[in-house]
Scaffold this motif. Structure first.
Motif, PDB file in Angstrom:
ATOM      1  N   ASN A  12       0.813  -1.225   0.000  1.00  0.00           N
ATOM      2  CA  ASN A  12       0.000   0.000   0.000  1.00  0.00           C
ATOM      3  C   ASN A  12       0.849   1.279   0.000  1.00  0.00           C
ATOM      4  O   ASN A  12       0.353   2.352   0.355  1.00  0.00           O
ATOM      5  CB  ASN A  12      -0.949   0.026   1.212  1.00  0.00           C
ATOM      6  CG  ASN A  12      -1.829  -1.193   1.298  1.00  0.00           C
ATOM      7  OD1 ASN A  12      -2.561  -1.503   0.359  1.00  0.00           O
ATOM      8  ND2 ASN A  12      -1.738  -1.929   2.402  1.00  0.00           N
ATOM      9  N   TYR A  13       2.110   1.179  -0.399  1.00  0.00           N
ATOM     10  CA  TYR A  13       2.993   2.346  -0.375  1.00  0.00           C
ATOM     11  C   TYR A  13       3.487   2.765  -1.762  1.00  0.00           C
ATOM     12  O   TYR A  13       4.300   3.677  -1.867  1.00  0.00           O
ATOM     13  CB  TYR A  13       4.207   2.073   0.519  1.00  0.00           C
ATOM     14  CG  TYR A  13       3.946   2.286   1.985  1.00  0.00           C
ATOM     15  CD1 TYR A  13       3.994   3.559   2.548  1.00  0.00           C
ATOM     16  CD2 TYR A  13       3.634   1.218   2.811  1.00  0.00           C
ATOM     17  CE1 TYR A  13       3.753   3.766   3.899  1.00  0.00           C
ATOM     18  CE2 TYR A  13       3.394   1.412   4.168  1.00  0.00           C
ATOM     19  CZ  TYR A  13       3.454   2.683   4.706  1.00  0.00           C
ATOM     20  OH  TYR A  13       3.206   2.880   6.049  1.00  0.00           O
ATOM     21  N   PHE A  14       3.009   2.109  -2.820  1.00  0.00           N
ATOM     22  CA  PHE A  14       3.510   2.415  -4.152  1.00  0.00           C
ATOM     23  C   PHE A  14       2.380   2.902  -5.045  1.00  0.00           C
ATOM     24  O   PHE A  14       1.245   2.441  -4.939  1.00  0.00           O
ATOM     25  CB  PHE A  14       4.208   1.184  -4.755  1.00  0.00           C
ATOM     26  CG  PHE A  14       5.484   0.847  -4.044  1.00  0.00           C
ATOM     27  CD1 PHE A  14       6.709   1.293  -4.529  1.00  0.00           C
ATOM     28  CD2 PHE A  14       5.465   0.115  -2.864  1.00  0.00           C
ATOM     29  CE1 PHE A  14       7.882   1.005  -3.853  1.00  0.00           C
ATOM     30  CE2 PHE A  14       6.634  -0.168  -2.181  1.00  0.00           C
ATOM     31  CZ  PHE A  14       7.851   0.281  -2.668  1.00  0.00           C
ATOM     32  N   THR A  15       2.699   3.842  -5.933  1.00  0.00           N
ATOM     33  CA  THR A  15       1.681   4.506  -6.746  1.00  0.00           C
ATOM     34  C   THR A  15       1.143   3.584  -7.842  1.00  0.00           C
ATOM     35  O   THR A  15       1.821   2.637  -8.250  1.00  0.00           O
ATOM     36  CB  THR A  15       2.258   5.770  -7.404  1.00  0.00           C
ATOM     37  OG1 THR A  15       3.280   5.377  -8.337  1.00  0.00           O
ATOM     38  CG2 THR A  15       2.837   6.717  -6.369  1.00  0.00           C
ATOM     39  N   PRO A  16      -0.044   3.887  -8.342  1.00  0.00           N
ATOM     40  CA  PRO A  16      -0.590   3.085  -9.456  1.00  0.00           C
ATOM     41  C   PRO A  16       0.349   3.042 -10.660  1.00  0.00           C
ATOM     42  O   PRO A  16       0.454   2.007 -11.318  1.00  0.00           O
ATOM     43  CB  PRO A  16      -1.894   3.803  -9.783  1.00  0.00           C
ATOM     44  CG  PRO A  16      -2.311   4.450  -8.499  1.00  0.00           C
ATOM     45  CD  PRO A  16      -1.032   4.872  -7.844  1.00  0.00           C
ATOM     46  N   TYR A 272      -2.805   8.894 -14.553  1.00  0.00           N
ATOM     47  CA  TYR A 272      -1.709   8.925 -13.588  1.00  0.00           C
ATOM     48  C   TYR A 272      -1.362  10.365 -13.199  1.00  0.00           C
ATOM     49  O   TYR A 272      -1.570  11.298 -13.974  1.00  0.00           O
ATOM     50  CB  TYR A 272      -0.459   8.265 -14.176  1.00  0.00           C
ATOM     51  CG  TYR A 272      -0.642   6.832 -14.572  1.00  0.00           C
ATOM     52  CD1 TYR A 272      -0.903   5.850 -13.623  1.00  0.00           C
ATOM     53  CD2 TYR A 272      -0.547   6.443 -15.918  1.00  0.00           C
ATOM     54  CE1 TYR A 272      -1.073   4.524 -13.999  1.00  0.00           C
ATOM     55  CE2 TYR A 272      -0.713   5.114 -16.288  1.00  0.00           C
ATOM     56  CZ  TYR A 272      -0.974   4.164 -15.329  1.00  0.00           C
ATOM     57  OH  TYR A 272      -1.139   2.862 -15.700  1.00  0.00           O
ATOM     58  N   SER A 273      -0.809  10.498 -12.006  1.00  0.00           N
ATOM     59  CA  SER A 273      -0.327  11.809 -11.562  1.00  0.00           C
ATOM     60  C   SER A 273       0.974  12.147 -12.281  1.00  0.00           C
ATOM     61  O   SER A 273       1.786  11.267 -12.567  1.00  0.00           O
ATOM     62  CB  SER A 273      -0.080  11.805 -10.051  1.00  0.00           C
ATOM     63  OG  SER A 273      -1.278  11.539  -9.353  1.00  0.00           O
ATOM     64  N   GLN A 275       4.630  13.553 -12.280  1.00  0.00           N
ATOM     65  CA  GLN A 275       5.685  13.669 -11.279  1.00  0.00           C
ATOM     66  C   GLN A 275       6.406  15.011 -11.354  1.00  0.00           C
ATOM     67  O   GLN A 275       6.645  15.663 -10.348  1.00  0.00           O
ATOM     68  CB  GLN A 275       6.693  12.527 -11.445  1.00  0.00           C
ATOM     69  CG  GLN A 275       7.766  12.454 -10.364  1.00  0.00           C
ATOM     70  CD  GLN A 275       7.210  12.024  -9.030  1.00  0.00           C
ATOM     71  OE1 GLN A 275       6.130  11.463  -8.954  1.00  0.00           O
ATOM     72  NE2 GLN A 275       7.937  12.307  -7.959  1.00  0.00           N
ATOM     73  N   GLY A 351       9.394   7.485  -7.181  1.00  0.00           N
ATOM     74  CA  GLY A 351       9.287   8.865  -7.660  1.00  0.00           C
ATOM     75  C   GLY A 351      10.236   9.149  -8.800  1.00  0.00           C
ATOM     76  O   GLY A 351       9.894   9.848  -9.761  1.00  0.00           O
ATOM     77  N   ALA A 354       9.067   7.517 -11.995  1.00  0.00           N
ATOM     78  CA  ALA A 354       7.902   8.234 -12.530  1.00  0.00           C
ATOM     79  C   ALA A 354       8.328   9.386 -13.429  1.00  0.00           C
ATOM     80  O   ALA A 354       7.734   9.619 -14.482  1.00  0.00           O
ATOM     81  CB  ALA A 354       7.033   8.739 -11.384  1.00  0.00           C
TER      82      ALA A 354
END
Length: 537
Positions: A12-16, A272-273, A275, A351, A354
């Motif tokens: 639960n600590y890594f982005t999609p 996606y966000s 970076q 990060g 990304a």
């Protein structure tokens, strides 16, 4: 000392974006060239061998020899430096800021991942040599990100820093003032053979070197010299001169802005966000006193918040005379790295990967081979006692990574001698109200709103009763709840991943060289799992 692992999604600590990249989601194919599998490196080697300007190798080796001239280095590191002159040698790179006292644990994980990948590549492709490189972020100027570290739950900060710290690159900052930080560190780390090693390491690093670059090089070399790590500060004029054509393109054509803007639109469309957003010119002007953005307006160039200006002809002359003064920002630094190094793969955190995934079109426009992107290893370090405590509390490894309130609620529900789950009552209530909706439709549809309001009210009432019952059970099971919270707080300081918070000294003081050996044995960069490493008996 057993080793366990869980998948990255389970943490639960890594982005999609990173999770989809690791699962090789088809829609992401256009943002990279090759996925980092050992068999894919053959094509990467061949492409880089053809595209790389091998004349750079001589300057690269000269710069490295000069940078290491004041250090005692291992035979393995010296051999790797010399190997870089050969057309059959390639690098694997990780980059990191010049964090005080190495910063968080993942400083080690990045470098270990890099070294271990070169070992795997040598086994697979023995006709070539592979050199692990730690690229120091000497031109970074975000001092607030690097001027502290956490040890034993305490924050140690460099308060008496060089007055230029907020204005120019961190690499050239004087180490004056770090004697106070060292005194505090020494008092905190205590005594014993391992603690004395750490004191000696940091004393020689920070108190016997004049600037942050030299201090960090010394420390990294001392920890990893036996593994052949090569540490590079890339701001040297002899290296920057090879980047002049790309720097000129950036100044006059704004290549990175034009190329990455298109990519960002595609990434955004996929949900996606973003970076990093590019600037029109992604370069800083760097001197001993400043590192400020270069801005172009109507054919003239300015250095932000200074009186420095040039015409187009003047700035190109300045570039030719002093390429070392032109510092790439986060969008351009990767391109610079891949121009001057015979590199195959970049290893970084989520990060970092990304923003690398935003850059492939820039590399294509500049005819530079895009490296294979590999997520660095991640790990949770625990003692055997902590692992035993977890098992006694009947907490699975996956549950350990839950948010604390979720973990406690789940365990309280599980160990409670009464049923705190009102799901069946809620389902029954919904079924009853469905019958009322049917009656309202058959009689007077104006009552549907009233029925809905009553349903919402009663469901909310059940929610409140469930929460109150859970709260009461937490009080009743107070000792169990406190043990769960204490264990998770120890392993996840500041409710975050341990590797992003804790300094390696905390573990080295206890386990010494065993810590490094364990990481070297267990962290496989091509194995996409989150490791849980247990120390002690």
């Amino acid at each position: 000392m057993p080793t366990d692992c869980i998948s990255y999604p389970e943490t639960n600590y890594f982005t999609p974006l990173i999770l989809d990249y690791l699962s090789e989601r088809k829609e992401l194919d256009e943002f990279y060239t090759r996925f980092p599998k050992i068999e894919n490196f053959e094509a990467q080697i061949n492409e880089k061998k053809k595209s790389y300007d091998h004349s750079i190798r001589k300057d690269l080796v000269k710069v490295l020899n000069d940078q290491y001239s004041e250090l005692k280095i291992s035979d393995a590191t010296q051999a790797n430096i010399e190997a870089l002159e050969s057309g059959n040698s390639f690098t694997v790179v990780t980059g990191h800021q010049l964090n005080l006292f190495t910063g968080p644990l993942y400083f080690l994980y990045k470098i270990v991942s890099t070294i271990n990948l070169t070992k795997r590549l040598k086994q697979m492709y023995p006709e070539n040599d592979f050199v692990p490189v730690y690229w120091m972020a000497t031109e970074d100027h975000d001092f607030e990100e690097i001027n502290f570290f956490n040890l034993n739950g305490k924050k140690f900060k460099w308060n008496n820093a060089d007055k230029r710290a907020e204005k120019t690159a961190v690499g050239g900052l004087s180490t004056d003032g770090l004697d106070e930080v060292f005194k505090l560190f020494s008092a905190e780390i205590g005594g014993g053979e391992n603690a004395e090693y750490l004191k000696d390491l940091f004393k020689k690093g920070y108190l016997e070197h004049d600037n942050l670059t030299d201090a960090t090089r010394y420390i990294a070399n001392e920890i990893f010299a036996q593994y052949g790590l090569v540490v590079l500060a890339a701001g040297d004029k002899r290296l920057k001169k090879h980047f002049i054509p790309k720097l000129k393109n950036e100044l006059t054509e704004q290549v990175s802005y034009k190329q990455t803007t298109k990519t960002l639109e595609k990434i955004n469309e996929l949900g996606y966000s973003i970076q990093v957003n590019p600037r029109e010119i992604n370069l800083f002007y760097l001197t001993n006193e400043i590192r400020e953005r270069i801005i172009e307006k109507e054919g003239h160039y300015f250095v932000h918040e200074t009186e420095i200006t040039w015409s187009r002809e003047e700035i190109l002359q300045e570039l030719n005379d002093h390429p070392e003064r032109f510092s790439p920002n986060v969008m351009m630094r990767p391109l610079y790295q891949e121009v001057i190094l015979p590199n195959l793969s970049y290893i970084g955190g989520g990060g970092e990967l990304a923003y690398w995934l935003e850059l492939k079109s820039l590399f294509e426009a500049e005819n530079v081979t895009f490296p294979m992107l590999l997520l660095r290893n991640s790990a949770l370090l625990q003692t055997a006692k902590q692992n035993d405590k977890r098992e006694r509390l009947n907490i699975s490894l996956q549950e350990l990574f839950l948010k604390q309130h979720e973990l406690i609620n789940r365990k309280v529900r599980k160990i409670s001698n009464i049923d705190i789950d009102f799901s069946s009552q809620k389902e029954h209530l919904v079924t009853q109200f469905q019958h009322m909706y049917e009656l309202a439709e058959q009689t007077d549809e104006s009552f549907i709103g009233a029925v809905k309001a009553q349903e919402v009210k009663q469901l909310k009432g059940l929610d409140n009763l469930e929460k109150r019952l859970l709260k009461a059970q937490k009080r009743k099971l107070k000792d169990e709840v406190e043990r769960i919270a204490e264990l998770q707080n120890d392993l996840f300081p500041n409710r975050s991943l341990q590797e992003r918070q804790t300094n390696f000294s905390e573990f080295y003081a206890e386990y010494g060289e065993e810590l490094i050996h364990k990481l070297m044995e267990e962290l496989d960069p091509l194995e996409a799992n989150f490791k849980i490493l247990t120390f002690g008996k």
